[in-house]
Design a protein around this motif. Structure first.
Motif, mmCIF file in Angstrom:
data_model
loop_
_atom_site.group_PDB
_atom_site.id
_atom_site.type_symbol
_atom_site.label_atom_id
_atom_site.label_comp_id
_atom_site.label_asym_id
_atom_site.label_seq_id
_atom_site.Cartn_x
_atom_site.Cartn_y
_atom_site.Cartn_z
ATOM 1 N N GLY A 2 20.300 28.516 54.434
ATOM 2 C CA GLY A 2 21.209 29.604 54.115
ATOM 3 C C GLY A 2 21.268 29.815 52.618
ATOM 4 N N ILE A 3 21.577 31.038 52.200
ATOM 5 C CA ILE A 3 21.692 31.360 50.788
ATOM 6 C C ILE A 3 22.752 32.438 50.614
ATOM 7 C CG2 ILE A 3 19.884 33.124 50.839
ATOM 8 C CD1 ILE A 3 19.042 32.069 48.026
ATOM 9 N N ARG A 4 23.410 32.401 49.468
ATOM 10 C CA ARG A 4 24.480 33.361 49.200
ATOM 11 C C ARG A 4 24.510 33.680 47.709
ATOM 12 N NH1 ARG A 4 29.853 34.443 51.246
ATOM 13 N NH2 ARG A 4 31.247 35.148 49.584
ATOM 14 N N TYR A 5 24.651 34.950 47.409
ATOM 15 C CA TYR A 5 24.866 35.398 46.034
ATOM 16 C C TYR A 5 26.265 35.983 45.942
ATOM 17 C CZ TYR A 5 24.784 38.249 41.824
ATOM 18 O OH TYR A 5 25.092 38.821 40.614
ATOM 19 N N THR A 6 27.050 35.491 44.973
ATOM 20 C CA THR A 6 28.432 35.925 44.814
ATOM 21 C C THR A 6 28.664 36.429 43.397
ATOM 22 O OG1 THR A 6 29.167 34.224 46.388
ATOM 23 C CG2 THR A 6 30.852 35.238 45.013
ATOM 24 N N ASP A 7 29.328 37.563 43.289
ATOM 25 C CA ASP A 7 29.724 38.110 41.997
ATOM 26 C C ASP A 7 31.243 38.276 42.002
ATOM 27 O OD1 ASP A 7 28.713 39.767 39.411
ATOM 28 O OD2 ASP A 7 30.431 40.776 40.315
ATOM 29 N N GLN A 8 31.924 37.661 41.029
ATOM 30 C CA GLN A 8 33.378 37.693 40.972
ATOM 31 C C GLN A 8 33.856 38.235 39.636
ATOM 32 O OE1 GLN A 8 34.679 33.607 41.825
ATOM 33 N NE2 GLN A 8 35.453 34.305 43.797
ATOM 34 N N SER A 9 34.966 38.937 39.682
ATOM 35 C CA SER A 9 35.637 39.360 38.455
ATOM 36 C C SER A 9 37.132 39.367 38.706
ATOM 37 C CB SER A 9 35.161 40.748 38.007
ATOM 38 O OG SER A 9 35.489 41.727 38.982
ATOM 39 N N LYS A 10 37.886 38.947 37.708
ATOM 40 C CA LYS A 10 39.346 38.936 37.816
ATOM 41 C C LYS A 10 39.929 39.036 36.414
ATOM 42 C CE LYS A 10 39.441 34.765 39.635
ATOM 43 N NZ LYS A 10 39.881 33.433 40.144
ATOM 44 N N SER A 11 41.151 39.485 36.338
ATOM 45 C CA SER A 11 41.856 39.526 35.063
ATOM 46 C C SER A 11 43.293 39.117 35.286
ATOM 47 C CB SER A 11 41.774 40.918 34.427
ATOM 48 O OG SER A 11 42.371 41.892 35.270
ATOM 49 N N PHE A 12 43.935 38.750 34.186
ATOM 50 C CA PHE A 12 45.321 38.300 34.234
ATOM 51 C C PHE A 12 46.052 38.956 33.078
ATOM 52 C CE2 PHE A 12 49.032 35.751 34.017
ATOM 53 C CZ PHE A 12 49.191 35.146 35.256
ATOM 54 N N ARG A 13 47.005 39.830 33.394
ATOM 55 C CA ARG A 13 47.793 40.509 32.370
ATOM 56 C C ARG A 13 49.163 39.852 32.290
ATOM 57 N NH1 ARG A 13 47.755 45.455 29.741
ATOM 58 N NH2 ARG A 13 49.809 46.153 29.003
ATOM 59 N N TYR A 14 49.452 39.266 31.133
ATOM 60 C CA TYR A 14 50.711 38.560 30.936
ATOM 61 C C TYR A 14 51.829 39.543 30.584
ATOM 62 C CZ TYR A 14 47.653 34.468 30.350
ATOM 63 O OH TYR A 14 46.721 33.485 30.532
ATOM 64 N N GLY A 15 52.979 39.346 31.196
ATOM 65 C CA GLY A 15 54.184 40.079 30.827
ATOM 66 C C GLY A 15 55.296 39.093 30.546
ATOM 67 N N ARG A 16 55.768 39.064 29.326
ATOM 68 C CA ARG A 16 56.851 38.142 28.926
ATOM 69 C C ARG A 16 57.962 38.965 28.257
ATOM 70 N NH1 ARG A 16 53.916 35.829 31.705
ATOM 71 N NH2 ARG A 16 52.980 33.760 31.464
ATOM 72 N N PHE A 17 59.200 38.799 28.746
ATOM 73 C CA PHE A 17 60.313 39.603 28.265
ATOM 74 C C PHE A 17 61.535 38.718 28.061
ATOM 75 C CE2 PHE A 17 57.624 41.938 31.211
ATOM 76 C CZ PHE A 17 57.195 42.999 30.421
ATOM 77 N N GLY A 18 62.454 39.191 27.214
ATOM 78 C CA GLY A 18 63.695 38.473 27.005
ATOM 79 C C GLY A 18 64.712 38.802 28.084
ATOM 80 N N VAL A 19 65.752 37.986 28.182
ATOM 81 C CA VAL A 19 66.811 38.173 29.174
ATOM 82 C C VAL A 19 67.864 39.118 28.594
ATOM 83 C CG1 VAL A 19 68.593 37.049 30.534
ATOM 84 C CG2 VAL A 19 66.419 35.875 30.116
ATOM 85 N N PRO A 20 68.122 40.245 29.247
ATOM 86 C CA PRO A 20 69.171 41.156 28.732
ATOM 87 C C PRO A 20 70.510 40.446 28.634
ATOM 88 C CG PRO A 20 67.844 42.221 30.434
ATOM 89 C CD PRO A 20 67.455 40.773 30.430
#
Length: 810
Positions: free
Chosen positions: A493-511
Motif C-alpha cells: 500500500g502507498i499513500r500521499y498526503t498533503d496537509q495545511s493548517k493555520s492558527f490565528r491567535y486572539g488575545r484580549f483583556g477582560v472588560p
C-alpha cells in the motif's frame, strides 16, 4: 524483563501451535461454523472479510457483546482491547477521551493538535479529541485497528484507528426498546427499529437514546461547612451542597435510509443529532503547593517528598501535616477531616475576587455539546469485479465546558466555548482480478474550521481568548494484495498526503478590569498573530500473509505513519509561539490468527517493534530566552524512541453455552535520543513514555444456562487490569531516579458482573449489572497544573454502581 517477555512469547507461540497437531480434519475456512466461535465480518481492507482472514491486529466487538459487557461509551472500549488506552480525559480538556494505541496517541483536546488515533463513525473521520467521548448507540460492531493505518483509512492515523459501525436499515425485523435504572438515579431509554418504506428498495432505521444520571462527586460550599473561614460563601440556608460533577444528561437520535434501486447500486444516507447538557467532568484536588526536596526536580519545579498518608493505596486523603500544603495559595482548607474523601469537591466555579480587579464571575457548570451530521455513501457494482464507492459527509458541533483547580478559592478558572465544522469526501475504486489480486485506489479530501473561545484566569494572568484554526488534508492512496500461489498473499500500500493548517491567535483583556480592559502586556504581541504549517508525506505498507493450514494464518508487515505538525496553541508569551514538526513512525509487526478445535478456540497474537521519531509531547517548563519558564504549555518534538510489545486475544467456547474471553498485552518504551529543546525542558532518556502501561490483561466468562421452556439465565463476569502509567512527559528524575508521583496514574484491577434472564423466544430480557464491584478508588487521569497554579487535580472514576435493564425485542 527480557526473560519475562521471552517466556510469554514462547507461551503464546505454544498455545498457537500445539492444538494444530490435534486437528483431525481440515475445515473449509469459508464455511460458516455450525458450532464454536461466531464469525465477525470486518471491512478493514475496503471489503468485507472474516476477521480471521485479515492480516492486521484487530479487536472486533459486536454490538451484542458491548451490551453484555455493559459498555456504553467510547472510554469503555479500552478495557478489553490489548495495548489500547481509552479513558475519560481530565475535566480541564472537556468532554473527551484520551486515546493511545501501542503507546502512540494524544491527550490534549486543542484543535491545533491532531489525534494520534483516528476515530471514525461509519467511515466518516472525526478530527478532534474534543467531543470524542461518544455514546455507543445502536452499533453493529466496533473495529479497533492497531498500528499505522495510513493506507487503509480515509485520514492518516499514526497509532491506529477506532471504527464504529451503526446498524444498517434492512427488511429484517430488528427492533428493540430498553429501559435502565441504576445508582445515582441513572435512567436510560434506548431503542431502534427497521421500517420498510418500499419493498425490496427503500428501508429506514430509526434509533435513539436518552440518558440522565446524577454526578458522583458532591460539591460543597467551604464557608458553609467551615463557618470560621474567611472565604466568601455562594450558598444560603443550611444546605451546604452546591451540586455535583460527573452527571450525564443527553439525548441522541439517528435516522438512516438505504435505497437499492437495483442489484448494482446501494445508497445509504444517515443523519444524527446529539444534545448533551451534562455536568462538568469529575475533578477533585489532589495536591496544592510545593516544597523543595534536595536533589529532586521535575518539570523544572521542586518536588516534595512522599507524604505520610495513603488512602486505598493512593496518595490522597486528609492532608494534615503533609508537605504538600506547606505552601498553599488556598490557606489550610485541605487540612481537615471533612475533605478526607475523593468524592468531595469544594470547587464553586466562581471567582469572587478576580486579581485583575474585574467584577466577580462564575463559569457555566456544564460540559455540554451539541452536534449533528449527515453522510451519504454510494456503492456501485459496475461489474462482478469492480466496485465504486463515494463517501460524502458534513459534521459540526459547538460546546461549552468549564474547569477550575478544585479549591474553594479558584485561583485558576476557565470557561470555554468550542466550535467545529467539517466536510469530507472520499472516493474509492476496488477491483478483483480473478483469484490473483484485490486492488483499491482512492482519493480523500478533508476540510475543517475550528474555533476556541475562553475566559482564562490563572495565578499570574487573566484574559479572553479567541483562536481560529482552519485545516485541509488532501490525499491519494492505493492498496493491493496479490496471491501468486495458493495460500500466499503479498501485501502492499502507498499513500500521499498533503496537509495545511493555520492558527490565528486572539488575545484580549477582560472588560472592567484594573487595566481598563487592555490586553495583558505579555499577551499583546500575540493578538492577531498567525502561525502556519504545511507539508506533504508519502507513507507505505508492505507485507506477506501465509495460511499454513485452514486453521492457522500468519503475517508479517512493515508500515509507516505520521501525525502532522503545527504551532503552540497556548503561548503565554510571544517567545512561546513556536512551531513543531510532524512525528513519524516505522512499525514492524508479525502475527498469527488461529481457529482451533472446530473453531472452539480462537487465539490471535501479534508482536511489534515501533521506531518512533520526533515524538510530540507537551512540557510545563519553557526555558526560552527572554521569557519566563512558567506558565508554560509547549508542544515540542522530544526525540526518538523504540516501542516494542506483544498482544494475545483468546476466545474459548468449550461448549456452546460457555464462553471465555481473555487478552494479554505487554508494552515497553525507551528513548533512543533526546532533542535539545526537550533536554532544556528537563526531559531525559530515563523518562518513560506517556500512557505506557507495561502490562494489561482482561478475563471474561459467560454461561447461558438453558431453563428449557422457561428461558435462559446468563451470568457473566468481567475482570480487567492495567499497570500504572505516566501522563507527564518528564516523569523520572535524572539524578535520583525517583518517579514523578504527581503525574502517575496508579494501576488497578476492576471487576464487573451481569446476570441476564431472557424468555425462550428472547423477546423479553431483564438484566442486573454491577460495575467496579470491589468499590476500587482509582483515577482515570490527572491534570498536573503545577506550572501555573501549583496544584494537581485528579479525575476519580465512578465507585461501585448497579443497574437494572428491561429490554423488549420485536
Amino acid at each position: 524483563m527480557r526473560t519475562t517477555v521471552a517466556r510469554a512469547a514462547l507461551l503464546v507461540a505454544a498455545l498457537a501451535a500445539s492444538p494444530a497437531i490435534a486437528q483431525s480434519a481440515p475445515q473449509d475456512p469459508q464455511a460458516e461454523p455450525a458450532q464454536g466461535n461466531a464469525e465477525i465480518i470486518v471491512t478493514a481492507q475496503f471489503r468485507s472479510q472474516k476477521l480471521q482472514d485479515v492480516p492486521i491486529a484487530i479487536t472486533a466487538v459486536t454490538g451484542e457483546t458491548l451490551e453484555q459487557r455493559g459498555q456504553t461509551n467510547l472510554a469503555d472500549l479500552g478495557t478489553n482491547a490489548p495495548n489500547v488506552t481509552l479513558r475519560q480525559s481530565a475535566a480541564s480538556f472537556g468532554p473527551a477521551v484520551v486515546a493511545y494505541i501501542r503507546g502512540v496517541g494524544q491527550r490534549d483536546t486543542n484543535f491545533a493538535l491532531e489525534p494520534g488515533v483516528g476515530l471514525y463513525i461509519d467511515d466518516v473521520y472525526l478530527p478532534t479529541m474534543h467531543g470524542s467521548l461518544l455514546n455507543l448507540v445502536d452499533l453493529d460492531r466496533v473495529e479497533i485497528l492497531r498500528g499505522p493505518q495510513g493506507t487503509l483509512a480515509g485520514q492518516n492515523s499514526i497509532g491506529g484507528a477506532i471504527r464504529l459501525y451503526s446498524k444498517k436499515p434492512s427488511a429484517d425485523t430488528d427492533g428493540y426498546v430498553s429501559a435502565t435504572y441504576g445508582r445515582f438515579n441513572r435512567l436510560e431509554l434506548r431503542g431502534g427499529a427497521n421500517f420498510t418504506l418500499a419493498p425490496d428498495q427503500l428501508f429506514a432505521r430509526i434509533s435513539g437514546a436518552s440518558v440522565n444520571k446524577d454526578g458522583y462527586i458532591t460539591r460543597y460550599d467551604y464557608r458553609c461547612t467551615h463557618p470560621g473561614s474567611t472565604i466568601p460563601s455562594t450558598v444560603t440556608g443550611k444546605d451546604c451542597k452546591l451540586g455535583t460533577e460527573g452527571g450525564k444528561s443527553y439525548v441522541a437520535g439517528r435516522l438512516a435510509l438505504r435505497w437499492t434501486p437495483s442489484s448494482m447500486i446501494t445508497a445509504d444516507i444517515a443523519v444524527d443529532v446529539t444534545r448533551d447538557n451534562s455536568e462538568p467532568g469529575a475533578s477533585t484536588l489532589l495536591y496544592v503547593g510545593r516544597q523543595a526536596a534536595p536533589g529532586v526536580v521535575l518539570n523544572g519545579l521542586a518536588t516534595p517528598t512522599l507524604p505520610a498518608y495513603v488512602l486505598n493505596g493512593n496518595l490522597f486523603g486528609n492532608a494534615t501535616g503533609s508537605p504538600y500544603v506547606s505552601y498553599s495559595p488556598f490557606g489550610n482548607f485541605a487540612q481537615d477531616t471533612f475533605s478526607n474523601s475523593p468524592y468531595i469537591n469544594y470547587e464553586n466555579y466562581t471567582d469572587t475576587a478576580p486579581r485583575d480587579g474585574s467584577a466577580p464571575w462564575s463559569a457555566p457548570l456544564k460540559a455540554a455539546l451539541n452536534t449533528w451530521g449527515i453522510s451519504g455513501t454510494l456503492t456501485a457494482d459496475v461489474s462482478d469485479n469492480l466496485q465504486l464507492t463515494s463517501i460524502t459527509a458534513y459534521r459540526e458541533f459547538d460546546g461549552i465546558y468549564s474547569t477550575g483547580d478544585g479549591s474553594p478559592f479558584n485561583p485558576s478558572l476557565q470557561a470555554n466555548k468550542v466550535f467545529n465544522h467539517q466536510f469530507s469526501q472520499e472516493l474509492r475504486a476496488s477491483a478483483k482480478v480473478g483469484d490473483i489480486a484485490n486492488i483499491t485506489v482512492g482519493g480523500y479530501y478533508f476540510n475543517k474550521t475550528s474555533r476556541y473561545e475562553a475566559r482564562i484566569t490563572l495565578t499570574t494572568l487573566a484574559f479572553l481568548e479567541e483562536d481560529t484554526i482552519p485545516a485541509t488534508t488532501k490525499a491519494v492512496f492505493a492498496n493491493a494484495d496479490v496471491s501468486p500461489i495458493e495460500n500466499l498473499t503479498i501485501l502492499g500500500g502507498i499513500r500521499y498526503t498533503d496537509q495545511s493548517k493555520s492558527f490565528r491567535y486572539g488575545r484580549f483583556g477582560v472588560p472592567g478590569s484594573a487595566s481598563g480592559g487592555a490586553v495583558p502586556p505579555s499577551l499583546a504581541p500575540l493578538n492577531g498573530l498567525v502561525g502556519k504549517f504545511s507539508g506533504s508525506r508519502v507513507d507505505y505498507r508492505a507485507g506477506v500473509q501465509y495460511r499454513f493450514t485452514p486453521e492457522i494464518m500468519g503475517y508479517a508487515q512493515f508500515s509507516t505513519g505520521f501525525r502532522g505538525g503545527g504551532v503552540n496553541p497556548r503561548p503565554f508569551f510571544p517567545q512561546q509561539a513556536l512551531p513543531h514538526d510532524p512525528e513519524k513512525l516505522k512499525a514492524y509487526e508479525v502475527g498469527f490468527k488461529t481457529d482451533l478445535f472446530d473453531r472452539r478456540m480462537r487465539l490471535n497474537t501479534s508482536a511489534f517493534i515501533n521506531k518512533y521519531t520526533d515524538i510530540l509531547v507537551t512540557v510545563a517548563n519553557c526555558p526560552i530566552t527572554g521569557a519566563p519558564a512558567a506558565p508554560c504549555s509547549l508542544p515540542l518534538n522530544a526525540g526518538n524512541a523504540t516501542i516494542k510489545g506483544f498482544e494475545a486475544e483468546l476466545a474459548l467456547r468449550p461448549v456452546d453455552a460457555f464462553t471465555i474471553e481473555a487478552s494479554l498485552a505487554y508494552l515497553n518504551f525507551k528513548y533512543d535520543s533526546i532533542s535539545a529543546a526537550a533536554a532544556n525542558s528537563g526531559i531525559g532518556r530515563e523518562d518513560r513514555g506517556q500512557y505506557i502501561s507495561p502490562w494489561q490483561w482482561s478475563l471474561s466468562a459467560q454461561y447461558a444456562l438453558d431453563l428449557g421452556g422457561a428461558g435462559t439465565l446468563t451470568p457473566r463476569v468481567d475482570v480487567s487490569h492495567i499497570d500504572s502509567f505516566n501522563r507527564n512527559a518528564n516523569n523520572v528524575d535524572a539524578v535520583s531516579g525517583g518517579r514523578d508521583i504527581f503525574g502517575e496514574i496508579k494501576g488497578y484491577t476492576l471487576v464487573n458482573a451481569r446476570l441476564a434472564y431472557a424468555t425462550e423466544d428472547r423477546d423479553w430480557e431483564i438484566a442486573l449489572e454491577g460495575r467496579n464491584l470491589t468499590n476500587k478508588l482509582y483515577y482515570a487521569d490527572v491534570f498536573d497544573n503545577r506550572g501555573s497554579t501549583a496544584s494537581v487535580q485528579g479525575t476519580p472514576a465512578e465507585p461501585r454502581t448497579w443497574a437494572v435493564t428491561l429490554k423488549r425485542r420485536f
